[in-house]
Design a protein around this motif. Sequence first.
Motif, PDB file in Angstrom:
ATOM      1  N   LEU A 141      47.885  39.883  41.154  1.00  0.00           N
ATOM      2  CA  LEU A 141      47.334  40.145  39.830  1.00  0.00           C
ATOM      3  C   LEU A 141      45.863  39.757  39.803  1.00  0.00           C
ATOM      4  CD1 LEU A 141      50.134  38.764  37.490  1.00  0.00           C
ATOM      5  CD2 LEU A 141      49.528  41.155  37.874  1.00  0.00           C
ATOM      6  N   VAL A 142      45.043  40.688  39.344  1.00  0.00           N
ATOM      7  CA  VAL A 142      43.602  40.441  39.210  1.00  0.00           C
ATOM      8  C   VAL A 142      43.115  41.122  37.936  1.00  0.00           C
ATOM      9  CG1 VAL A 142      43.164  40.205  41.688  1.00  0.00           C
ATOM     10  CG2 VAL A 142      42.973  42.446  40.612  1.00  0.00           C
ATOM     11  N   SER A 143      41.933  40.768  37.504  1.00  0.00           N
ATOM     12  CA  SER A 143      41.346  41.443  36.339  1.00  0.00           C
ATOM     13  C   SER A 143      40.945  42.862  36.745  1.00  0.00           C
ATOM     14  CB  SER A 143      40.113  40.679  35.851  1.00  0.00           C
ATOM     15  OG  SER A 143      39.069  40.788  36.802  1.00  0.00           O
ATOM     16  N   SER A 144      40.812  43.729  35.764  1.00  0.00           N
ATOM     17  CA  SER A 144      40.383  45.108  36.033  1.00  0.00           C
ATOM     18  C   SER A 144      39.018  45.126  36.707  1.00  0.00           C
ATOM     19  CB  SER A 144      40.322  45.911  34.733  1.00  0.00           C
ATOM     20  OG  SER A 144      41.593  46.045  34.175  1.00  0.00           O
ATOM     21  N   GLU A 145      38.148  44.232  36.277  1.00  0.00           N
ATOM     22  CA  GLU A 145      36.800  44.175  36.849  1.00  0.00           C
ATOM     23  C   GLU A 145      36.855  43.826  38.333  1.00  0.00           C
ATOM     24  OE1 GLU A 145      32.772  41.478  36.446  1.00  0.00           O
ATOM     25  OE2 GLU A 145      34.107  41.619  34.711  1.00  0.00           O
ATOM     26  N   VAL A 146      37.648  42.834  38.687  1.00  0.00           N
ATOM     27  CA  VAL A 146      37.780  42.453  40.100  1.00  0.00           C
ATOM     28  C   VAL A 146      38.417  43.594  40.885  1.00  0.00           C
ATOM     29  CG1 VAL A 146      38.951  40.889  41.707  1.00  0.00           C
ATOM     30  CG2 VAL A 146      37.815  39.979  39.686  1.00  0.00           C
ATOM     31  N   ASN A 147      39.452  44.211  40.329  1.00  0.00           N
ATOM     32  CA  ASN A 147      40.138  45.297  41.022  1.00  0.00           C
ATOM     33  C   ASN A 147      39.179  46.441  41.315  1.00  0.00           C
ATOM     34  OD1 ASN A 147      42.119  46.898  42.153  1.00  0.00           O
ATOM     35  ND2 ASN A 147      43.532  46.677  40.458  1.00  0.00           N
ATOM     36  N   ASP A 148      38.286  46.755  40.377  1.00  0.00           N
ATOM     37  CA  ASP A 148      37.302  47.815  40.596  1.00  0.00           C
ATOM     38  C   ASP A 148      36.414  47.512  41.794  1.00  0.00           C
ATOM     39  OD1 ASP A 148      38.288  49.216  38.429  1.00  0.00           O
ATOM     40  OD2 ASP A 148      36.699  48.542  37.050  1.00  0.00           O
ATOM     41  N   HIS A 149      36.087  46.242  41.999  1.00  0.00           N
ATOM     42  CA  HIS A 149      35.235  45.854  43.132  1.00  0.00           C
ATOM     43  C   HIS A 149      35.991  45.891  44.456  1.00  0.00           C
ATOM     44  CE1 HIS A 149      31.755  44.782  40.780  1.00  0.00           C
ATOM     45  NE2 HIS A 149      32.499  44.007  40.003  1.00  0.00           N
ATOM     46  N   LEU A 150      37.286  45.631  44.422  1.00  0.00           N
ATOM     47  CA  LEU A 150      38.063  45.545  45.658  1.00  0.00           C
ATOM     48  C   LEU A 150      38.276  46.897  46.308  1.00  0.00           C
ATOM     49  CD1 LEU A 150      40.741  42.938  44.529  1.00  0.00           C
ATOM     50  CD2 LEU A 150      38.697  42.532  45.918  1.00  0.00           C
ATOM     51  N   GLY A 151      38.586  47.903  45.517  1.00  0.00           N
ATOM     52  CA  GLY A 151      38.789  49.251  46.037  1.00  0.00           C
ATOM     53  C   GLY A 151      39.757  49.294  47.210  1.00  0.00           C
ATOM     54  N   ASN A 152      39.419  50.074  48.216  1.00  0.00           N
ATOM     55  CA  ASN A 152      40.227  50.190  49.438  1.00  0.00           C
ATOM     56  C   ASN A 152      39.583  49.419  50.583  1.00  0.00           C
ATOM     57  OD1 ASN A 152      42.392  51.757  48.539  1.00  0.00           O
ATOM     58  ND2 ASN A 152      41.176  53.634  48.691  1.00  0.00           N
ATOM     59  N   GLY A 153      38.861  48.380  50.253  1.00  0.00           N
ATOM     60  CA  GLY A 153      38.174  47.595  51.272  1.00  0.00           C
ATOM     61  C   GLY A 153      39.130  46.888  52.212  1.00  0.00           C
ATOM     62  N   SER A 154      38.584  46.387  53.289  1.00  0.00           N
ATOM     63  CA  SER A 154      39.368  45.632  54.265  1.00  0.00           C
ATOM     64  C   SER A 154      39.826  44.321  53.651  1.00  0.00           C
ATOM     65  CB  SER A 154      38.516  45.330  55.499  1.00  0.00           C
ATOM     66  OG  SER A 154      37.472  44.414  55.160  1.00  0.00           O
ATOM     67  N   PHE A 155      40.800  43.679  54.266  1.00  0.00           N
ATOM     68  CA  PHE A 155      41.271  42.399  53.753  1.00  0.00           C
ATOM     69  C   PHE A 155      40.141  41.375  53.770  1.00  0.00           C
ATOM     70  CE2 PHE A 155      42.962  38.119  54.270  1.00  0.00           C
ATOM     71  CZ  PHE A 155      43.662  38.024  53.069  1.00  0.00           C
ATOM     72  N   GLU A 156      39.331  41.383  54.808  1.00  0.00           N
ATOM     73  CA  GLU A 156      38.229  40.423  54.907  1.00  0.00           C
ATOM     74  C   GLU A 156      37.272  40.589  53.727  1.00  0.00           C
ATOM     75  OE1 GLU A 156      39.200  42.491  57.412  1.00  0.00           O
ATOM     76  OE2 GLU A 156      40.190  41.016  58.692  1.00  0.00           O
ATOM     77  N   TYR A 157      36.971  41.835  53.385  1.00  0.00           N
ATOM     78  CA  TYR A 157      36.094  42.129  52.252  1.00  0.00           C
ATOM     79  C   TYR A 157      36.736  41.647  50.955  1.00  0.00           C
ATOM     80  CZ  TYR A 157      33.820  44.974  48.658  1.00  0.00           C
ATOM     81  OH  TYR A 157      33.187  45.390  47.522  1.00  0.00           O
ATOM     82  N   LYS A 158      38.012  41.997  50.761  1.00  0.00           N
ATOM     83  CA  LYS A 158      38.726  41.611  49.544  1.00  0.00           C
ATOM     84  C   LYS A 158      38.831  40.095  49.423  1.00  0.00           C
ATOM     85  CE  LYS A 158      41.498  45.787  49.073  1.00  0.00           C
ATOM     86  NZ  LYS A 158      42.847  46.339  48.926  1.00  0.00           N
ATOM     87  N   GLU A 159      39.101  39.423  50.516  1.00  0.00           N
ATOM     88  CA  GLU A 159      39.256  37.960  50.488  1.00  0.00           C
ATOM     89  C   GLU A 159      37.967  37.297  50.025  1.00  0.00           C
ATOM     90  OE1 GLU A 159      39.242  33.879  51.401  1.00  0.00           O
ATOM     91  OE2 GLU A 159      37.941  35.304  52.431  1.00  0.00           O
ATOM     92  N   ARG A 160      36.810  37.796  50.469  1.00  0.00           N
ATOM     93  CA  ARG A 160      35.526  37.224  50.040  1.00  0.00           C
ATOM     94  C   ARG A 160      35.338  37.369  48.525  1.00  0.00           C
ATOM     95  NH1 ARG A 160      33.565  39.824  54.626  1.00  0.00           N
ATOM     96  NH2 ARG A 160      32.509  41.393  53.377  1.00  0.00           N
ATOM     97  N   ILE A 161      35.680  38.539  47.990  1.00  0.00           N
ATOM     98  CA  ILE A 161      35.541  38.758  46.547  1.00  0.00           C
ATOM     99  C   ILE A 161      36.539  37.886  45.788  1.00  0.00           C
ATOM    100  CG2 ILE A 161      35.866  40.448  44.687  1.00  0.00           C
ATOM    101  CD1 ILE A 161      34.731  42.546  46.644  1.00  0.00           C
TER     102      ILE A 161
END
Length: 93
Positions: A29-49
């Motif tokens: 579960l994440v906010s809509s704003e965070v989800n928009d930033h995550l997209g289909n990025g790699s796990f490493e990218y998502k973990e940093r955000i």
Amino acid sequence: LTIEHLMPQSALRCGKIFEVVGSIGNLLLVSSEVNDHLGNGSFEYKERILASSAKAYDIGGVIGLKKWSAADIQARAKLLAEFAYDTVWKLPV
């Protein structure tokens, strides 16, 4: 709140099986704003955000991991199931 697939749904096109990608262990579960930033990025990218913005939602210890595999997803699914059984659905005796 929205639901984020840590291993993106696009992984299904790369041969990952639905039981892994669609598992509760792969969802966060994440906010809509965070989800928009995550997209289909790699796990490493998502973990940093997530590390900078979603700590409150990190049930199961996703933040801080360096990889995200089918085994990690299965382990988190088990942890979430135990948490739900022991905490959320526990009935007073």
